[in-house]
Design an enzyme around this catalytic site. Structure first.
Site, mmCIF file in Angstrom:
data_model
loop_
_atom_site.group_PDB
_atom_site.id
_atom_site.type_symbol
_atom_site.label_atom_id
_atom_site.label_comp_id
_atom_site.label_asym_id
_atom_site.label_seq_id
_atom_site.Cartn_x
_atom_site.Cartn_y
_atom_site.Cartn_z
ATOM 1 N N GLN A 1 0.839 -1.197 0.000
ATOM 2 C CA GLN A 1 0.000 0.000 0.000
ATOM 3 C C GLN A 1 0.874 1.247 0.000
ATOM 4 O OE1 GLN A 1 -2.649 -0.909 3.296
ATOM 5 N NE2 GLN A 1 -4.319 -1.349 1.889
ATOM 6 N N THR B 1 1.050 -3.423 7.440
ATOM 7 C CA THR B 1 1.158 -4.884 7.426
ATOM 8 C C THR B 1 0.126 -5.458 6.443
ATOM 9 O OG1 THR B 1 2.016 -4.767 9.661
ATOM 10 C CG2 THR B 1 1.315 -6.923 8.969
ATOM 11 N N HIS B 2 -0.085 -4.765 5.340
ATOM 12 C CA HIS B 2 -1.075 -5.202 4.364
ATOM 13 C C HIS B 2 -0.371 -5.710 3.111
ATOM 14 C CE1 HIS B 2 -3.726 -2.069 6.591
ATOM 15 N NE2 HIS B 2 -3.541 -3.159 7.302
ATOM 16 N N ASN B 3 0.368 -6.809 3.271
ATOM 17 C CA ASN B 3 1.055 -7.447 2.150
ATOM 18 C C ASN B 3 0.066 -8.389 1.481
ATOM 19 O OD1 ASN B 3 2.765 -7.479 4.839
ATOM 20 N ND2 ASN B 3 4.165 -6.903 3.229
#
Lengths: 122, 592
Positions: B348, B518-520
């Site tokens: 992101q 932490t939006h992988n």
């Protein structure tokens, strides 16, 4: 009006509403605010200690629960009156206790809640 | 030599939200389920109650709930010309490693992703023509629809105690909610959280600028709640320790206090902690998996756990890693664009401004994980927002409100303030109380050169190749960042702050420091056929029909939203597909 006066009124309010008028069913519903941490059954300690037989018990009395130093030093014995004040504003009644709960401001709510608790242990 | 254990029906690799949901659902359906979790057991009463919690050093700086990079990490580079180096300390993202996974330390933001994502390529081609999508942008339809997922979003939101205000119930726009959201069947589980001053000030300014602010939907119980499974939630206390912490009031919807304890009561379910799965095993035909190989990390003992079905339910990155290590599916190659495993890794982007208001006290220490206000006027769901004019695909959301503004780490000062010494001290004392932020979170579109594969050089504590991440922002993200920075700065200026740290669009390459998100997503994406994806719409492997892979790793591209809404919904969706269809007739649920 001082805070002490407010608490006194709240306590008296709870007493005058009394057992006869308190709504146990409503109290059970209000207990939802406590249930994430407290059980009414004996021996089930969660985030908070079990509340079985809490009336007449000394604060921080259960050996198996890790209480805050504040509650251990409080010298409180739990009665309708002391529980009413504690539930109304926990940090005012026992400053620095660890219960993550902001309080139940309405006297009628507390009367119903405590009536439910008292009935639950009969 | 690995000790071979007795066969079970299902092995779950990882026990967070997705593993917890499958553990509960499949053990209730009568299957014998074993969950293997790298981390240790954690409970609210033993680990997240005062005085253990609210410890910034332990949870934020020493990463108490996160993956240990000394044991396994990634190597990272920006492009295929570079040599990737290991990320030796956590930074940009924080995968959880305890029972409950990242579902313990998340903030609770729970969004519904819509057909604007699931049909992205079809819709953009239809509206803007085929040439509008850059050649190296590998966006594709996901193979699922919002209508299919709606009941499962609902189920997850009611399980996790999501507080919010509906903006669209069955097509009727609801005042106070998000007017751009897709239709939902009913209201949120709970009313919105109490707005804090920063979110109120932002909402007012957003309205004055013609935007549509709404309270951010979040799994922070706005009041005491019992979910449909009978899990009890306390009311959020706005303690200010949400993101990166467990919840001391059991008010944050987390797997360790909902689905996992329910599974643990079921005799069909068994949890083994401190276990590290090193490989998913296949039969000689390569068309079925037969179980997993794992190591007890306490004593190094190795086991083979045979199973009728395997579900990878670990953190998104680790699910992809295990697929590559197990040799299931063809690894993706960015040059030939052949292969699928590792494809479409996304992240992101964002932009942020800090506003200083002399004399105005925001009490930044008092907030919930989701006591923010948000606008979606520039997000993917607002189809009226003209992308041809804006020059990018996708969108971003803009929001304000503190989420875990920690007493040590949160130190807003106007730009130009010295970084240390007397001047810094006096500035931080002056502005700590009187600053607020406006943040944009932006989508990242998939690109042929952003991907995962196995590193040729570096290995983990088990002697296995580390996963290599190749990622950088592309022109689409840069243009989106510029657009977002302008919107934020115009909005901020209209609020007339005493001082303003303007939002600046990022132009520099991505790095693993500092913390970003932490939006992988991506790596084992779902799709319409085995040539373009690893999994079918039921998150079932195209190669091995008794293997399911669940997590944000199935997303074919990334949106601006937090991923947990669709991750939770897809876990319930997959659990239903397994219970209602796969168990009756094991085999591919979609014919290739």
């Amino acid at each position: 009006m001082t805070r002490t006066a407010l608490i006194l009124i709240a306590v008296t309010g709870a007493l005058t509403v009394g057992s006869a008028h308190a709504d146990v069913k409503r109290g059970e519903k209000l207990f939802e605010e406590c249930r994430a941490c407290h059980a009414v059954e004996r021996g089930i300690n969660g985030v908070g200690p079990d509340l079985h037989g809490v009336f007449g018990r000394k604060a921080a009395a259960l050996d198996e629960f890790r209480y805050s130093p504040a509650l251990k030093k409080s010298g409180i014995t739990w009665t309708r009156q002391t529980l009413d004040a504690y539930v109304a504003d926990p940090q005012k009644a026992v400053p620095a206790n660890r219960m993550p709960y902001g309080g139940m401001p309405e006297a009628k709510d507390r009367a119903d809640l405590l009536e439910y608790l008292q009935q639950a242990f009969k | 030599m690995a000790k071979k254990l007795k066969e079970v029906d299902v092995v779950l690799v990882g026990l967070g939200w997705t593993g917890g949901i499958l553990a509960k659902e499949l053990s209730a359906a009568g299957l014998k389920v074993v969950a293997l979790e790298r981390g240790t057991m954690r409970t609210t009463e033993n680990d997240y109650s005062v005085p253990h919690v609210r410890d910034e050093l332990r949870f934020v700086h020493r990463h108490d709930l996160m993956q240990n990079t000394a044991r396994d990490t990634l190597t990272v580079r920006n492009n295929v010309q570079q040599e990737a180096l290991p990320m030796r300390r956590l930074g940009s993202f924080l995968p959880g490693e305890v029972v409950g996974g990242s579902g313990v330390h998340w903030s609770g933001h729970t969004w519904r992703w819509t057909d604007e994502e699931f049909k992205i390529r079809s819709l953009y081609e239809e509206r803007y023509g085929k040439k509008f999508i850059p050649e190296d942008m590998t966006i594709q339809d996901w193979g699922i629809t919002y209508a299919e997922l709606e009941p499962y979003y609902d189920k997850f939101e009611y399980t996790a105690a999501v507080s919010g205000k509906a903006g669209n119930i069955k097509g009727q726009i609801q005042p106070g909610g998000n007017p751009f959201e897709a239709p939902r069947a009913r209201e949120y589980a709970l009313p919105p959280l109490t707005p804090i001053l920063a979110s109120q000030v932002f909402s007012e300014a957003a309205k004055n600028n013609g935007y549509h602010p709404f309270p951010r939907p979040s799994a922070n119980a706005s009041r005491a709640y019992t979910n449909p499974d009978g899990s009890h939630f306390g009311a959020c206390q706005y303690c200010g320790y949400c993101q990166r912490f467990g919840c001391e009031a059991n008010a944050k919807g987390s797997p360790h206090m909902t689905v996992i304890p329910i599974a643990m009561k079921n005799p069909n379910f068994e949890l083994r902690t401190s276990t590290w799965v090193t490989k998913v095993l296949k039969d000689p035909s390569g068309k079925r998996v037969t179980g997993v190989l794992y190591t007890n990390t306490l004593n190094g003992e190795e086991f083979e756990q045979p199973a009728g079905m395997v579900a990878l339910t670990a953190y998104a990155i680790n699910n992809v890693h295990l697929m590559l290590l197990s040799g299931i599916g063809q690894p993706y190659d960015p040059v030939s664009q052949q292969g699928v495993v590792g494809k479409n890794y996304c992240y992101q982007t964002g932009a942020s401004a800090t506003l200083f208001f002399e004399g105005r006290h925001f009490n930044p220490f008092m907030n919930a994980g989701g006591s923010n206000a948000t606008i979606d006027d520039f997000n993917s769901t607002n189809v009226q927002f003209d992308r041809a004019k804006a020059g990018f695909i996708g969108g971003y959301n803009v929001g304000s409100g503190f989420n875990t503004a920690l007493p040590i780490g949160y130190r807003p000062v106007p730009r130009g303030t010295p970084a240390w010494g007397k001047a810094w001290k006096s500035a931080t004392a002056k502005w700590y109380q009187t600053a607020m932020n406006i943040n944009a979170s932006g989508a990242v579109m998939s690109n042929r050169y952003n991907y995962y594969d196995l590193d040729p050089t570096y290995r983990n504590a088990f002697g296995l190749p580390l996963m290599r991440m190749t990622f950088d922002y592309k022109a689409n993200e840069h243009r989106m960042g510029e657009h977002a920075a302008k919107v934020i700065n115009d909005l901020a200026k209209s609020m007339n702050p005493t001082s303003l740290n303007t939002a600046i669009a990022r132009t520099e390459p991505w790095t693993v420091v500092p913390y970003q998100s932490t939006h992988n997503t991506g790596g084992t994406i779902m799709g319409t056929n085995p040539k373009n994806s690893v999994l079918n719409k039921y998150l079932q492997s195209w190669d091995c029909h008794n293997l399911f892979v669940i997590g944000a790793n199935v997303f074919a591209h990334n949106n601006s939203y937090n991923p947990t809404g669709p991750v939770g919904a897809l876990a319930y969706w997959t659990a239903d597909a397994i219970k209602n269809r796969y168990m009756k007739n094991p085999g591919p649920l979609v014919s290739a």
